[in-house]
Motif scaffolding. Structure first.
Motif, PDB file in Angstrom:
ATOM      1  N   PHE A 114       0.838  -1.185   0.000  1.00 14.46           N
ATOM      2  CA  PHE A 114       0.000   0.000   0.000  1.00 14.46           C
ATOM      3  C   PHE A 114       0.875   1.238   0.000  1.00 14.46           C
ATOM      4  O   PHE A 114       1.843   1.329   0.760  1.00 14.46           O
ATOM      5  N   ALA A 115       0.535   2.205  -0.826  1.00 10.98           N
ATOM      6  CA  ALA A 115       1.330   3.430  -0.955  1.00 10.98           C
ATOM      7  C   ALA A 115       1.348   4.233   0.336  1.00 10.98           C
ATOM      8  O   ALA A 115       2.323   4.926   0.626  1.00 10.98           O
ATOM      9  N   ASP A 116       0.288   4.131   1.135  1.00 13.42           N
ATOM     10  CA  ASP A 116       0.218   4.932   2.364  1.00 13.42           C
ATOM     11  C   ASP A 116       0.796   4.212   3.584  1.00 13.42           C
ATOM     12  O   ASP A 116       0.707   4.711   4.700  1.00 13.42           O
ATOM     13  N   GLY A 117       1.386   3.043   3.370  1.00 14.60           N
ATOM     14  CA  GLY A 117       2.019   2.328   4.470  1.00 14.60           C
ATOM     15  C   GLY A 117       1.068   1.461   5.283  1.00 14.60           C
ATOM     16  O   GLY A 117       1.445   0.948   6.336  1.00 14.60           O
ATOM     17  N   THR A 118      -0.165   1.271   4.823  1.00 20.62           N
ATOM     18  CA  THR A 118      -1.125   0.410   5.514  1.00 20.62           C
ATOM     19  C   THR A 118      -0.543  -0.995   5.609  1.00 20.62           C
ATOM     20  O   THR A 118       0.067  -1.478   4.651  1.00 20.62           O
ATOM     21  N   PRO A 119      -0.706  -1.674   6.747  1.00 18.97           N
ATOM     22  CA  PRO A 119      -0.168  -3.034   6.873  1.00 18.97           C
ATOM     23  C   PRO A 119      -0.754  -3.954   5.799  1.00 18.97           C
ATOM     24  O   PRO A 119      -1.951  -3.922   5.540  1.00 18.97           O
ATOM     25  N   ASN A 120       0.101  -4.758   5.179  1.00 19.40           N
ATOM     26  CA  ASN A 120      -0.370  -5.641   4.102  1.00 19.40           C
ATOM     27  C   ASN A 120      -0.602  -7.051   4.635  1.00 19.40           C
ATOM     28  O   ASN A 120      -0.038  -8.012   4.157  1.00 19.40           O
ATOM     29  N   THR A 121      -1.494  -7.133   5.616  1.00 17.25           N
ATOM     30  CA  THR A 121      -1.854  -8.416   6.216  1.00 17.25           C
ATOM     31  C   THR A 121      -3.117  -8.959   5.557  1.00 17.25           C
ATOM     32  O   THR A 121      -3.869  -8.217   4.919  1.00 17.25           O
ATOM     33  N   VAL A 122      -3.350 -10.247   5.730  1.00 17.47           N
ATOM     34  CA  VAL A 122      -4.569 -10.862   5.212  1.00 17.47           C
ATOM     35  C   VAL A 122      -5.784 -10.169   5.817  1.00 17.47           C
ATOM     36  O   VAL A 122      -6.776  -9.903   5.121  1.00 17.47           O
ATOM     37  N   GLU A 123      -5.727  -9.840   7.085  1.00 20.22           N
ATOM     38  CA  GLU A 123      -6.835  -9.159   7.772  1.00 20.22           C
ATOM     39  C   GLU A 123      -7.186  -7.845   7.075  1.00 20.22           C
ATOM     40  O   GLU A 123      -8.345  -7.583   6.757  1.00 20.22           O
ATOM     41  N   GLN A 124      -6.187  -7.008   6.822  1.00 27.32           N
ATOM     42  CA  GLN A 124      -6.428  -5.705   6.190  1.00 27.32           C
ATOM     43  C   GLN A 124      -6.885  -5.869   4.743  1.00 27.32           C
ATOM     44  O   GLN A 124      -7.820  -5.204   4.306  1.00 27.32           O
ATOM     45  N   MET A 125      -6.218  -6.733   3.999  1.00 27.71           N
ATOM     46  CA  MET A 125      -6.589  -6.920   2.590  1.00 27.71           C
ATOM     47  C   MET A 125      -7.999  -7.488   2.459  1.00 27.71           C
ATOM     48  O   MET A 125      -8.744  -7.109   1.549  1.00 27.71           O
ATOM     49  N   SER A 126      -8.389  -8.377   3.374  1.00 26.89           N
ATOM     50  CA  SER A 126      -9.739  -8.947   3.301  1.00 26.89           C
ATOM     51  C   SER A 126     -10.794  -7.881   3.581  1.00 26.89           C
ATOM     52  O   SER A 126     -11.864  -7.893   2.973  1.00 26.89           O
ATOM     53  N   LYS A 127     -10.502  -6.943   4.477  1.00 27.92           N
ATOM     54  CA  LYS A 127     -11.434  -5.825   4.717  1.00 27.92           C
ATOM     55  C   LYS A 127     -11.563  -4.973   3.455  1.00 27.92           C
ATOM     56  O   LYS A 127     -12.664  -4.562   3.086  1.00 27.92           O
ATOM     57  N   ASP A 128     -10.433  -4.707   2.801  1.00 29.26           N
ATOM     58  CA  ASP A 128     -10.454  -3.907   1.571  1.00 29.26           C
ATOM     59  C   ASP A 128     -11.244  -4.617   0.467  1.00 29.26           C
ATOM     60  O   ASP A 128     -12.043  -3.991  -0.234  1.00 29.26           O
ATOM     61  N   VAL A 129     -11.012  -5.915   0.303  1.00 32.13           N
ATOM     62  CA  VAL A 129     -11.714  -6.683  -0.723  1.00 32.13           C
ATOM     63  C   VAL A 129     -13.216  -6.682  -0.436  1.00 32.13           C
ATOM     64  O   VAL A 129     -14.041  -6.478  -1.334  1.00 32.13           O
ATOM     65  N   ALA A 130     -13.588  -6.897   0.825  1.00 26.61           N
ATOM     66  CA  ALA A 130     -15.009  -6.931   1.198  1.00 26.61           C
ATOM     67  C   ALA A 130     -15.681  -5.587   0.906  1.00 26.61           C
ATOM     68  O   ALA A 130     -16.793  -5.554   0.367  1.00 26.61           O
ATOM     69  N   GLN A 131     -15.005  -4.494   1.250  1.00 29.33           N
ATOM     70  CA  GLN A 131     -15.593  -3.174   0.981  1.00 29.33           C
ATOM     71  C   GLN A 131     -15.677  -2.902  -0.518  1.00 29.33           C
ATOM     72  O   GLN A 131     -16.644  -2.313  -0.996  1.00 29.33           O
ATOM     73  N   PHE A 132     -14.668  -3.319  -1.272  1.00 31.91           N
ATOM     74  CA  PHE A 132     -14.721  -3.143  -2.725  1.00 31.91           C
ATOM     75  C   PHE A 132     -15.883  -3.935  -3.324  1.00 31.91           C
ATOM     76  O   PHE A 132     -16.606  -3.435  -4.188  1.00 31.91           O
ATOM     77  N   LEU A 133     -16.071  -5.179  -2.870  1.00 32.75           N
ATOM     78  CA  LEU A 133     -17.159  -5.981  -3.412  1.00 32.75           C
ATOM     79  C   LEU A 133     -18.513  -5.405  -3.030  1.00 32.75           C
ATOM     80  O   LEU A 133     -19.478  -5.509  -3.798  1.00 32.75           O
ATOM     81  N   MET A 134     -18.612  -4.760  -1.865  1.00 37.88           N
ATOM     82  CA  MET A 134     -19.857  -4.078  -1.506  1.00 37.88           C
ATOM     83  C   MET A 134     -20.100  -2.914  -2.455  1.00 37.88           C
ATOM     84  O   MET A 134     -21.214  -2.694  -2.922  1.00 37.88           O
ATOM     85  N   TRP A 135     -19.045  -2.171  -2.761  1.00 37.92           N
ATOM     86  CA  TRP A 135     -19.186  -1.070  -3.718  1.00 37.92           C
ATOM     87  C   TRP A 135     -19.557  -1.617  -5.098  1.00 37.92           C
ATOM     88  O   TRP A 135     -20.399  -1.036  -5.794  1.00 37.92           O
ATOM     89  N   ALA A 136     -18.948  -2.733  -5.511  1.00 37.13           N
ATOM     90  CA  ALA A 136     -19.253  -3.312  -6.823  1.00 37.13           C
ATOM     91  C   ALA A 136     -20.712  -3.750  -6.902  1.00 37.13           C
ATOM     92  O   ALA A 136     -21.331  -3.678  -7.965  1.00 37.13           O
ATOM     93  N   ALA A 137     -21.280  -4.202  -5.788  1.00 38.01           N
ATOM     94  CA  ALA A 137     -22.678  -4.619  -5.769  1.00 38.01           C
ATOM     95  C   ALA A 137     -23.618  -3.419  -5.830  1.00 38.01           C
ATOM     96  O   ALA A 137     -24.715  -3.515  -6.370  1.00 38.01           O
ATOM     97  N   GLU A 138     -23.210  -2.294  -5.282  1.00 39.06           N
ATOM     98  CA  GLU A 138     -24.043  -1.090  -5.224  1.00 39.06           C
ATOM     99  C   GLU A 138     -23.201   0.143  -5.535  1.00 39.06           C
ATOM    100  O   GLU A 138     -22.983   0.991  -4.664  1.00 39.06           O
ATOM    101  N   PRO A 139     -22.710   0.308  -6.774  1.00 36.04           N
ATOM    102  CA  PRO A 139     -21.805   1.431  -7.054  1.00 36.04           C
ATOM    103  C   PRO A 139     -22.445   2.807  -6.912  1.00 36.04           C
ATOM    104  O   PRO A 139     -21.758   3.790  -6.697  1.00 36.04           O
ATOM    105  N   LYS A 140     -23.753   2.901  -7.005  1.00 34.78           N
ATOM    106  CA  LYS A 140     -24.424   4.198  -6.924  1.00 34.78           C
ATOM    107  C   LYS A 140     -25.177   4.370  -5.604  1.00 34.78           C
ATOM    108  O   LYS A 140     -26.052   5.231  -5.491  1.00 34.78           O
ATOM    109  N   LEU A 141     -24.835   3.577  -4.607  1.00 34.57           N
ATOM    110  CA  LEU A 141     -25.541   3.622  -3.329  1.00 34.57           C
ATOM    111  C   LEU A 141     -25.436   4.995  -2.667  1.00 34.57           C
ATOM    112  O   LEU A 141     -26.445   5.534  -2.197  1.00 34.57           O
ATOM    113  N   ASP A 142     -24.254   5.586  -2.626  1.00 35.03           N
ATOM    114  CA  ASP A 142     -24.096   6.900  -1.997  1.00 35.03           C
ATOM    115  C   ASP A 142     -24.916   7.960  -2.720  1.00 35.03           C
ATOM    116  O   ASP A 142     -25.541   8.809  -2.081  1.00 35.03           O
ATOM    117  N   GLN A 143     -24.934   7.899  -4.042  1.00 30.96           N
ATOM    118  CA  GLN A 143     -25.731   8.866  -4.801  1.00 30.96           C
ATOM    119  C   GLN A 143     -27.219   8.687  -4.518  1.00 30.96           C
ATOM    120  O   GLN A 143     -27.956   9.668  -4.399  1.00 30.96           O
TER     121      GLN A 143
END
Length: 174
Positions: A114-143
């Motif tokens: 990660f460019a910002d120095g975020t730890p590159n652990t399975v725990e952190q990456m799995s949170k990122d993947v889960a949030q990305f997949l939530m966005w992919a399921a509802e890309p216009k949810l915030d709008q």
């Protein structure tokens, strides 16, 4: 966002048809769907031991627990306990029903920097993947949430105006 745009532009996407009716290649955009990893359903089954991979773009909505369920599965890979009969080609996962899953562990510590120095652990990456997949399921949810809030404000103002106009019009009627 600039990194996402730059990454998307490294892919060539088939688009069209153009004015002549021909399909053409263009650099990818962040809004383009991900390319299919396999040419056909049969090719996917052959590569994955007969299992067809799910459409991950809706997985966060389809899976019990949503993004938390995805996070649990991605971090649930363990060694099978003594005495557990694990079928050939399957992997032990504490979060998956039946504790056996065909997907091998997709994440490993140190896989991404990660460019910002975020730890590159399975725990952190799995949170990122889960949030990305939530966005992919509802890309216009915030709008949609913003629009819903504006509609509620509009309806509140309209209801107030109608109340006061009605009182004014009917004030002398008893």
């Amino acid at each position: 966002m600039a990194q996402v745009k730059a990454l998307a532009e490294t892919y060539q996407v088939t688009d069209g048809p153009n004015k002549e009716g021909d399909m053409f290649q263009r650099p990818g955009l962040p809004s383009d769907p991900f390319p299919a990893p396999y040419a056909s359903e049969e090719a996917a089954r052959a590569a994955l031991g007969g299992a067809l991979p799910p459409d991950l773009s809706v997985m966060a909505k389809a899976l019990d627990g949503g993004p938390d369920g995805i996070h649990s599965i991605l971090t649930g890979y363990k060694d099978a306990p003594a005495g557990f009969k694990l079928q050939d080609g399957l992997h032990y996962n504490t979060a998956f029903p039946g504790n056996q899953i065909a997907m091998p562990p997709p994440l490993a510590d140190g896989q991404v920097d990660f460019a910002d120095g975020t730890p590159n652990t399975v725990e952190q990456m799995s949170k990122d993947v889960a949030q990305f997949l939530m966005w992919a399921a509802e890309p216009k949810l915030d709008q949609r949430h913003q629009m819903g809030f504006m509609v509620l404000i509009y309806l509140g103002v309209l209801a107030g105006l109608l109340y006061f106009v009605t009182r004014k019009v009917w004030a002398d009627q008893h």
